[in-house]
Write a protein that holds these residues in place. Structure first.
Motif, PDB file in Angstrom:
ATOM      1  N   GLU A  80      -0.377  -0.493 -13.286  1.00 20.85           N
ATOM      2  CA  GLU A  80      -0.454  -0.377 -11.818  1.00 20.85           C
ATOM      3  C   GLU A  80      -1.370   0.774 -11.440  1.00 20.85           C
ATOM      4  OE1 GLU A  80      -0.253   1.294  -8.268  1.00 20.85           O
ATOM      5  OE2 GLU A  80       1.206   2.269  -9.591  1.00 20.85           O
ATOM      6  N   LEU A  81      -2.490   0.454 -10.784  1.00 25.84           N
ATOM      7  CA  LEU A  81      -3.432   1.486 -10.349  1.00 25.84           C
ATOM      8  C   LEU A  81      -3.891   1.241  -8.919  1.00 25.84           C
ATOM      9  CD1 LEU A  81      -5.360   1.966 -13.704  1.00 25.84           C
ATOM     10  CD2 LEU A  81      -3.965   3.678 -12.531  1.00 25.84           C
ATOM     11  N   ILE A  82      -2.943   0.779  -8.102  1.00 26.04           N
ATOM     12  CA  ILE A  82      -3.217   0.607  -6.667  1.00 26.04           C
ATOM     13  C   ILE A  82      -2.962   1.940  -5.964  1.00 26.04           C
ATOM     14  CG2 ILE A  82      -2.414  -0.515  -4.540  1.00 26.04           C
ATOM     15  CD1 ILE A  82      -1.708  -2.974  -6.257  1.00 26.04           C
ATOM     16  N   GLY A  83      -1.877   2.584  -6.375  1.00 28.10           N
ATOM     17  CA  GLY A  83      -1.496   3.860  -5.771  1.00 28.10           C
ATOM     18  C   GLY A  83      -0.646   3.652  -4.520  1.00 28.10           C
ATOM     19  N   GLY A  84      -0.004   4.734  -4.061  1.00 31.83           N
ATOM     20  CA  GLY A  84       0.808   4.682  -2.844  1.00 31.83           C
ATOM     21  C   GLY A  84       2.151   3.992  -3.058  1.00 31.83           C
ATOM     22  N   ASP A  85       2.921   3.932  -1.955  1.00 27.45           N
ATOM     23  CA  ASP A  85       4.287   3.393  -2.058  1.00 27.45           C
ATOM     24  C   ASP A  85       4.321   1.868  -2.162  1.00 27.45           C
ATOM     25  OD1 ASP A  85       5.254   5.921  -1.992  1.00 27.45           O
ATOM     26  OD2 ASP A  85       5.589   5.952   0.176  1.00 27.45           O
ATOM     27  N   GLU A  86       3.707   1.202  -1.220  1.00 29.24           N
ATOM     28  CA  GLU A  86       3.738  -0.260  -1.217  1.00 29.24           C
ATOM     29  C   GLU A  86       2.336  -0.819  -1.035  1.00 29.24           C
ATOM     30  OE1 GLU A  86       6.146  -1.880  -2.211  1.00 29.24           O
ATOM     31  OE2 GLU A  86       7.800  -0.498  -1.955  1.00 29.24           O
ATOM     32  N   PRO A  87       2.024  -1.930  -1.715  1.00 33.52           N
ATOM     33  CA  PRO A  87       2.908  -2.814  -2.481  1.00 33.52           C
ATOM     34  C   PRO A  87       3.173  -2.362  -3.920  1.00 33.52           C
ATOM     35  CG  PRO A  87       0.709  -3.724  -2.507  1.00 33.52           C
ATOM     36  CD  PRO A  87       0.633  -2.467  -1.675  1.00 33.52           C
ATOM     37  N   ALA A  88       2.621  -1.173  -4.310  1.00 27.23           N
ATOM     38  CA  ALA A  88       2.763  -0.762  -5.709  1.00 27.23           C
ATOM     39  C   ALA A  88       4.235  -0.742  -6.145  1.00 27.23           C
ATOM     40  CB  ALA A  88       2.127   0.618  -5.903  1.00 27.23           C
ATOM     41  N   GLY A 105      -0.215   5.465 -12.944  1.00 27.18           N
ATOM     42  CA  GLY A 105      -0.615   6.852 -12.692  1.00 27.18           C
ATOM     43  C   GLY A 105      -0.145   7.277 -11.315  1.00 27.18           C
ATOM     44  N   ASN A 106       0.806   6.526 -10.771  1.00 30.21           N
ATOM     45  CA  ASN A 106       1.197   6.670  -9.367  1.00 30.21           C
ATOM     46  C   ASN A 106       2.246   7.770  -9.162  1.00 30.21           C
ATOM     47  OD1 ASN A 106       1.995   6.276  -6.727  1.00 30.21           O
ATOM     48  ND2 ASN A 106       1.795   4.040  -6.848  1.00 30.21           N
ATOM     49  N   LYS A 107       1.761   9.016  -9.087  1.00 30.56           N
ATOM     50  CA  LYS A 107       2.721  10.137  -8.948  1.00 30.56           C
ATOM     51  C   LYS A 107       3.462  10.133  -7.636  1.00 30.56           C
ATOM     52  CE  LYS A 107      -1.620  11.042  -8.202  1.00 30.56           C
ATOM     53  NZ  LYS A 107      -2.809  11.735  -8.551  1.00 30.56           N
ATOM     54  N   ALA A 108       2.782   9.652  -6.566  1.00 31.20           N
ATOM     55  CA  ALA A 108       3.441   9.630  -5.255  1.00 31.20           C
ATOM     56  C   ALA A 108       4.695   8.765  -5.331  1.00 31.20           C
ATOM     57  CB  ALA A 108       2.475   9.084  -4.213  1.00 31.20           C
ATOM     58  N   LEU A 109       4.551   7.604  -5.943  1.00 26.34           N
ATOM     59  CA  LEU A 109       5.685   6.686  -6.058  1.00 26.34           C
ATOM     60  C   LEU A 109       6.765   7.256  -6.989  1.00 26.34           C
ATOM     61  CD1 LEU A 109       6.705   3.782  -5.364  1.00 26.34           C
ATOM     62  CD2 LEU A 109       5.678   3.063  -7.518  1.00 26.34           C
ATOM     63  N   LEU A 110       6.330   7.809  -8.117  1.00 21.58           N
ATOM     64  CA  LEU A 110       7.298   8.346  -9.094  1.00 21.58           C
ATOM     65  C   LEU A 110       8.089   9.507  -8.514  1.00 21.58           C
ATOM     66  CD1 LEU A 110       4.934   8.174 -12.137  1.00 21.58           C
ATOM     67  CD2 LEU A 110       7.107   6.957 -11.970  1.00 21.58           C
ATOM     68  N   ALA A 111       7.419  10.306  -7.675  1.00 18.62           N
ATOM     69  CA  ALA A 111       8.107  11.474  -7.123  1.00 18.62           C
ATOM     70  C   ALA A 111       9.068  11.089  -6.005  1.00 18.62           C
ATOM     71  CB  ALA A 111       7.088  12.482  -6.601  1.00 18.62           C
ATOM     72  N   SER A 112       8.939   9.854  -5.504  1.00 23.36           N
ATOM     73  CA  SER A 112       9.915   9.449  -4.482  1.00 23.36           C
ATOM     74  C   SER A 112      10.932   8.463  -5.049  1.00 23.36           C
ATOM     75  CB  SER A 112       9.204   8.871  -3.250  1.00 23.36           C
ATOM     76  OG  SER A 112       8.425   7.760  -3.623  1.00 23.36           O
ATOM     77  N   ARG A 113      10.479   7.566  -5.946  1.00 25.44           N
ATOM     78  CA  ARG A 113      11.406   6.533  -6.429  1.00 25.44           C
ATOM     79  C   ARG A 113      11.533   6.503  -7.948  1.00 25.44           C
ATOM     80  NH1 ARG A 113       9.778   0.859  -4.435  1.00 25.44           N
ATOM     81  NH2 ARG A 113      11.656   0.363  -5.603  1.00 25.44           N
TER      82      ARG A 113
END
Ligand SMILES: NC(=O)C1=CN([C@@H]2O[C@H](COP(=O)(O)OP(=O)(O)OC[C@H]3O[C@@H](n4cnc5c(N)ncnc54)[C@H](O)[C@@H]3O)[C@@H](O)[C@H]2O)C=CC1
Ligand SMILES: N[C@@H](CC=O)C(=O)O
Ligand code: NA
Length: 443
Positions: A80-88, A105-113
């Motif tokens: 997954e390399l779209i980034g951001g919360d959704e639809p990632a 590599g989606n740190k934003a998503l990992l740090a929230s969910r």
């Protein structure tokens, strides 16, 4: 996850700065990657928003799709390399629920969910890998999770955002304006699609939460991190700090209380003495200090942002996870030795050299020495005669009438160097060659 054939199929979501280079590696280096995995791998598809968009690498048309869900549903491993919360988020969750491995590599998503997604993975037996999410190419998460798993980490501190480090470095060293430096960082592929995440510190805060979670074996989210970005740092601040011997860096710090009753996670611009190791981290490079009870201080350094370095971390996770899918027993995955690469003699190495010798104190010595070097294809970068001092334009000798010559050569082969030193030793004018040391420089 059960597979109908031996080939491990990969679905790539997003083909921007990082994704397009991951696609290139999977297509152009397919044989190499397959041999590292120990089983054939195949890029089955690349989900994009706009198939016509220009990319760093032109992806073969037949791989492109706009139906990310259908792709997720048919592959063994999802990148997954779209980034951001959704639809990632929902795509990752969908993949994990069906037991597919996910690399992101989606740190934003990992740090929230992150905790929630890890629980989904644990339930289905899927793997979730995210080395690229912190420090770009730097292997930092796996050392924390694996190498240091038998120790107690007490503190993690570092520069974890390439964009802001690039901006601060440009402002400090060239006096460039904040806005121009940010534009440049965007062009170089360092910044997030919305660079507010970088300059306001949210990206570094997400990384601090991930680092804290893994280092302290306790769940932290981005909301647990105190966060101050660099938008309030002015050129005057940078100049004033510099005048007092400091440099301003955006640091992410996760620190456990000494009695282990809690941990403080924070991101903010910080003055560091110019002599501090983190002060010399330039451009988009990142560096992370880890302090553990038994290991003491460790430092990890490398390219923290950019398509190519980040794709390296993605590929590392991909190969490592695919190996485990192919051969779940650890012994089968430890060493890959398919490449033929014979060890060569040191004669094949080339470096610069430092030669120190005592020589006779008479005219023409330097010319004779220079001739020997030239005849052996070794050129001189610098030469010193510490035993000789110049007084009012005249050359005066050391009291014992001996003279010393110290030479640093340009890059030369070991073979040529040996021949040179042998010949120097044979010269009447060379009393003794005291030392020959290699000088390692960036080639
Ligand atoms: N660029 C870097 O230096 C680093 C990036 N990362 C992370 O890697 C991820 C990707 O980063 P970049 O490649 O730089 O971002 P990017 O913005 O260049 O690429 C994202 C791509 O996803 C596409 N996209 C958006 N919605 C989509 C959808 N619904 N379906 C398919 N594609 C869609 C966009 O059109 C774009 O091409 C992000 O999570 C980022 O935080 C992590 C470490 C470093
Ligand atoms: N925008 C990020 C990209 C890597 O994580 C950064 O600048 O560090
Ligand atoms: Na990393």
């Amino acid at each position: 996850m059960a597979r109908s054939e031996d080939t491990i199929t990969i679905g790539l979501l997003g083909a921007g700065n990082v994704g397009s280079l991951v696609a290139r590696t999977l297509v152009e280096e397919r044989d190499l990657i397959s041999s590292r995995v120990g089983a054939p791998v195949r890029l089955a598809g690349v989900a994009v928003r706009d198939p016509e968009a220009p990319r760093d690498w032109k992806i073969p048309g037949e791989l492109l799709t706009t139906d990310a869900e259908a792709l997720v549903d048919q592959v063994d491993l999802v990148v997954e390399l779209i980034g951001g919360d959704e639809p990632a988020g929902q795509l990752i969750e969908r993949a994990l629920r069906r037991g597919a491995t996910v690399v992101t590599g989606n740190k934003a998503l990992l740090a929230s969910r992150g905790a929630e997604l890890s629980a989904v993975a644990a339930e289905s037996g899927a793997e979730l890998r995210f080395e690229a999410s912190v420090g770009g190419a730097i292997p930092i998460l796996r050392p924390i999770q694996e190498s240091l798993s038998g120790d107690r980490i007490t503190k993690v501190m570092g520069i974890v955002n390439g964009t802001t480090n690039y901006i601060l470095d440009q402002m400090d060293t060239t006096g460039a304006a904040f806005a121009d430096s940010l534009t440049e960082a965007q062009k170089l592929g360092y910044a997030e699609s919305d660079p507010t995440a970088d300059i306001e510190g949210h990206d570094a805060a997400a990384k601090a939460a991930i680092l804290g979670t893994l280092a302290f074996h306790a769940p932290f989210s981005i909301d647990d991190v105190y966060c101050q970005g660099i938008t309030g740092v002015s050129q005057e601040d940078i100049e004033a700090a510099s005048a007092s011997g400091y440099v301003i860096k955006l640091l992410a710090i996760a620190e456990k209380e000494s009695d282990s009753t809690g941990a403080v996670l924070r991101v903010h611009p910080t003055l560091l003495p110019r002599t501090h190791p983190l002060a010399s981290v330039r451009g988009a490079f990142n560096a992370v200090f880890v302090v553990a009870e038994n290991a003491g201080e460790l430092m990890f350094y490398g390219q923290g942002a950019g398509g190519q370095p980040t794709s390296s971390a993605i590929m590392g996770d991909l190969v490592s996870a695919a190996r485990r899918m192919h051969a779940p027993t650890p012994t089968a995955t430890t060493v890959s030795s398919a490449t033929e690469l014979p060890p060569l003699s040191i004669e094949r190495a080339s470096t610069q050299y430092y030669i120190d010798m005592d020589v006779a104190d008479r005219e023409g010595v330097i010319a004779e020495i220079a001739q020997v070097l030239a005849a052996n294809h070794v050129s001189i970068e610098s030469m010193r005669q510490p035993g000789v001092v110049t007084v009012e334009g005249e050359i005066e000798d050391e009291p014992d009438n001996g003279a010393k010559v110290q030479i640093v050569t340009h890059l030369a082969s070991e073979r040529d160097l040996h021949a040179t030193v042998e010949e120097l030793r044979g010269l009447d004018v060379v009393k003794v060659v005291n030392s020959v040391l290699r000088v390692e420089v960036e080639k």
